[in-house]
Design a protein around this motif. Structure first.
Motif, mmCIF file in Angstrom:
data_model
loop_
_atom_site.group_PDB
_atom_site.id
_atom_site.type_symbol
_atom_site.label_atom_id
_atom_site.label_comp_id
_atom_site.label_asym_id
_atom_site.label_seq_id
_atom_site.Cartn_x
_atom_site.Cartn_y
_atom_site.Cartn_z
ATOM 1 N N MET A 16 33.634 81.312 48.330
ATOM 2 C CA MET A 16 35.043 81.248 48.670
ATOM 3 C C MET A 16 35.206 81.489 50.163
ATOM 4 S SD MET A 16 38.223 83.634 47.308
ATOM 5 C CE MET A 16 38.437 82.751 45.776
ATOM 6 N N ASP A 17 36.093 80.743 50.737
ATOM 7 C CA ASP A 17 36.402 80.914 52.148
ATOM 8 C C ASP A 17 36.836 82.366 52.404
ATOM 9 O OD1 ASP A 17 37.459 79.250 54.752
ATOM 10 O OD2 ASP A 17 38.753 80.959 54.286
ATOM 11 N N PRO A 18 36.270 83.026 53.410
ATOM 12 C CA PRO A 18 36.627 84.431 53.678
ATOM 13 C C PRO A 18 38.118 84.649 53.935
ATOM 14 C CG PRO A 18 34.691 83.803 54.946
ATOM 15 C CD PRO A 18 35.210 82.555 54.303
ATOM 16 N N GLU A 19 38.775 83.698 54.575
ATOM 17 C CA GLU A 19 40.214 83.846 54.831
ATOM 18 C C GLU A 19 41.019 83.752 53.535
ATOM 19 O OE1 GLU A 19 42.046 84.648 57.637
ATOM 20 O OE2 GLU A 19 40.053 85.200 58.335
ATOM 21 N N LEU A 20 40.593 82.880 52.623
ATOM 22 C CA LEU A 20 41.251 82.791 51.322
ATOM 23 C C LEU A 20 41.039 84.083 50.549
ATOM 24 C CD1 LEU A 20 42.785 81.325 49.096
ATOM 25 C CD2 LEU A 20 40.599 80.295 48.394
ATOM 26 N N HIS A 21 39.827 84.592 50.572
ATOM 27 C CA HIS A 21 39.529 85.838 49.876
ATOM 28 C C HIS A 21 40.404 86.971 50.407
ATOM 29 C CE1 HIS A 21 37.167 89.409 48.683
ATOM 30 N NE2 HIS A 21 36.983 88.679 47.580
ATOM 31 N N LEU A 34 48.104 82.104 52.209
ATOM 32 C CA LEU A 34 47.599 81.179 51.199
ATOM 33 C C LEU A 34 48.158 79.775 51.441
ATOM 34 C CD1 LEU A 34 46.125 80.894 48.328
ATOM 35 C CD2 LEU A 34 48.440 81.006 47.441
ATOM 36 N N GLN A 35 49.459 79.683 51.663
ATOM 37 C CA GLN A 35 50.078 78.386 51.926
ATOM 38 C C GLN A 35 49.494 77.726 53.171
ATOM 39 O OE1 GLN A 35 54.116 79.736 52.158
ATOM 40 N NE2 GLN A 35 54.525 79.312 50.003
ATOM 41 N N ALA A 36 49.307 78.501 54.221
ATOM 42 C CA ALA A 36 48.746 77.960 55.466
ATOM 43 C C ALA A 36 47.326 77.451 55.254
ATOM 44 C CB ALA A 36 48.777 79.020 56.563
ATOM 45 N N LEU A 37 46.541 78.184 54.496
ATOM 46 C CA LEU A 37 45.161 77.774 54.229
ATOM 47 C C LEU A 37 45.111 76.480 53.416
ATOM 48 C CD1 LEU A 37 43.637 81.269 53.478
ATOM 49 C CD2 LEU A 37 43.045 79.794 55.413
ATOM 50 N N VAL A 38 45.988 76.361 52.435
ATOM 51 C CA VAL A 38 46.026 75.149 51.613
ATOM 52 C C VAL A 38 46.507 73.963 52.448
ATOM 53 C CG1 VAL A 38 47.151 74.049 49.631
ATOM 54 C CG2 VAL A 38 46.258 76.380 49.435
ATOM 55 N N LYS A 39 47.436 74.206 53.334
ATOM 56 C CA LYS A 39 47.918 73.132 54.210
ATOM 57 C C LYS A 39 46.775 72.621 55.097
ATOM 58 C CE LYS A 39 51.588 71.928 57.392
ATOM 59 N NZ LYS A 39 52.779 72.380 58.103
ATOM 60 N N ARG A 40 45.950 73.553 55.580
ATOM 61 C CA ARG A 40 44.819 73.194 56.434
ATOM 62 C C ARG A 40 43.708 72.510 55.640
ATOM 63 N NH1 ARG A 40 41.600 78.102 58.413
ATOM 64 N NH2 ARG A 40 40.360 77.588 56.605
ATOM 65 N N PRO A 43 43.392 71.283 51.722
ATOM 66 C CA PRO A 43 44.027 71.151 50.405
ATOM 67 C C PRO A 43 43.152 71.555 49.212
ATOM 68 C CG PRO A 43 44.548 69.262 51.760
ATOM 69 C CD PRO A 43 43.519 70.062 52.514
ATOM 70 N N LYS A 44 41.859 71.402 49.299
ATOM 71 C CA LYS A 44 40.962 71.712 48.168
ATOM 72 C C LYS A 44 40.453 73.160 48.179
ATOM 73 C CE LYS A 44 40.680 67.594 46.285
ATOM 74 N NZ LYS A 44 41.052 67.330 44.923
ATOM 75 N N ILE A 45 40.953 73.995 49.068
ATOM 76 C CA ILE A 45 40.427 75.348 49.217
ATOM 77 C C ILE A 45 40.595 76.179 47.943
ATOM 78 C CG2 ILE A 45 42.507 76.444 50.180
ATOM 79 C CD1 ILE A 45 40.539 77.843 52.187
ATOM 80 N N LEU A 46 41.639 75.904 47.166
ATOM 81 C CA LEU A 46 41.859 76.684 45.948
ATOM 82 C C LEU A 46 40.861 76.348 44.838
ATOM 83 C CD1 LEU A 46 45.738 76.945 45.763
ATOM 84 C CD2 LEU A 46 44.089 78.705 46.400
ATOM 85 N N ASP A 47 40.032 75.350 45.049
ATOM 86 C CA ASP A 47 38.956 75.055 44.099
ATOM 87 C C ASP A 47 37.763 75.989 44.291
ATOM 88 O OD1 ASP A 47 40.400 72.953 43.001
ATOM 89 O OD2 ASP A 47 39.472 71.460 44.326
ATOM 90 N N SER A 48 37.756 76.724 45.377
ATOM 91 C CA SER A 48 36.607 77.582 45.682
ATOM 92 C C SER A 48 36.634 78.869 44.866
ATOM 93 C CB SER A 48 36.555 77.897 47.179
ATOM 94 O OG SER A 48 37.660 78.696 47.557
ATOM 95 N N LYS A 49 35.452 79.457 44.721
ATOM 96 C CA LYS A 49 35.288 80.674 43.917
ATOM 97 C C LYS A 49 34.412 81.670 44.649
ATOM 98 C CE LYS A 49 35.728 78.388 39.444
ATOM 99 N NZ LYS A 49 35.138 78.266 38.099
ATOM 100 N N THR A 50 34.530 82.928 44.246
ATOM 101 C CA THR A 50 33.647 83.979 44.759
ATOM 102 C C THR A 50 32.270 83.807 44.117
ATOM 103 O OG1 THR A 50 34.128 85.546 42.977
ATOM 104 C CG2 THR A 50 35.609 85.593 44.920
ATOM 105 N N PRO A 51 31.267 84.549 44.572
ATOM 106 C CA PRO A 51 29.949 84.466 43.923
ATOM 107 C C PRO A 51 29.988 84.836 42.430
ATOM 108 C CG PRO A 51 29.720 85.470 46.077
ATOM 109 C CD PRO A 51 31.204 85.340 45.820
ATOM 110 N N GLN A 52 31.007 85.597 42.008
ATOM 111 C CA GLN A 52 31.156 85.968 40.598
ATOM 112 C C GLN A 52 31.976 84.942 39.816
ATOM 113 O OE1 GLN A 52 32.167 88.067 43.196
ATOM 114 N NE2 GLN A 52 30.182 89.090 43.257
ATOM 115 N N GLY A 53 32.386 83.878 40.498
ATOM 116 C CA GLY A 53 33.127 82.820 39.842
ATOM 117 C C GLY A 53 34.633 83.025 39.787
ATOM 118 N N ASN A 54 35.144 83.997 40.522
ATOM 119 C CA ASN A 54 36.583 84.261 40.521
ATOM 120 C C ASN A 54 37.314 83.338 41.488
ATOM 121 O OD1 ASN A 54 36.698 86.470 38.659
ATOM 122 N ND2 ASN A 54 35.706 87.707 40.221
ATOM 123 N N THR A 55 38.479 82.870 41.041
ATOM 124 C CA THR A 55 39.364 82.085 41.900
ATOM 125 C C THR A 55 40.360 83.038 42.566
ATOM 126 O OG1 THR A 55 41.024 81.780 40.172
ATOM 127 C CG2 THR A 55 39.235 80.124 40.298
#
Length: 113
Positions: free
Chosen positions: A1-6, A17-23, A25-37
């Motif tokens: 997962m992107d560190p800024e999203l985390h 969150l909105q700014a990151l998605v605007k930059r 768009p697919k960033i919310l598909d990312s997960k932590t190493p444990q699989g958390n969104t």
């Protein structure tokens, strides 16, 4: 997962969150190493505003499972985050046909009495 999203998810920062998605768009598909969104994280801390925004931007996170096979609803219920659980249940109720694996009887087991 992107560190800024985390970081945004850990702080419940919906504007970030909105700014990151605007930059990205697919960033919310990312997960932590444990699989958390980001939605799993919001559910853990009870950030209902972040959960609402994340689901509005990417409703597929509703059925995402982490490495322990927990959905965000499981996490919200486990940690007693009723506001997040209520919101997720509401989204499930309006979008069941989109995810046939989601059953109403399973959801009812998580409604606080």
């Amino acid at each position: 997962m992107d560190p800024e999203l985390h970081k945004a998810a850990m702080q419940g920062n919906t504007a970030r969150l909105q700014a990151l998605v605007k930059r990205e768009p697919k960033i919310l598909d990312s997960k932590t190493p444990q699989g958390n969104t980001a939605l799993h994280i919001a559910a853990t801390f009870g950030y209902v505003a972040l959960a609402r925004e994340a689901l509005a931007l990417n409703a597929d996170m509703l059925v995402a499972k982490n490495d322990d096979h927990d959905t965000p609803l499981h996490i919200a219920a486990r940690y007693g985050k009723v506001d997040v659980a209520d919101h997720v249940i509401g989204v499930i109720g309006t979008a069941q046909s989109r995810w046939p694996e989601v059953r109403p009887c399973v959801v009812l087991a998580f409604i606080p009495t």
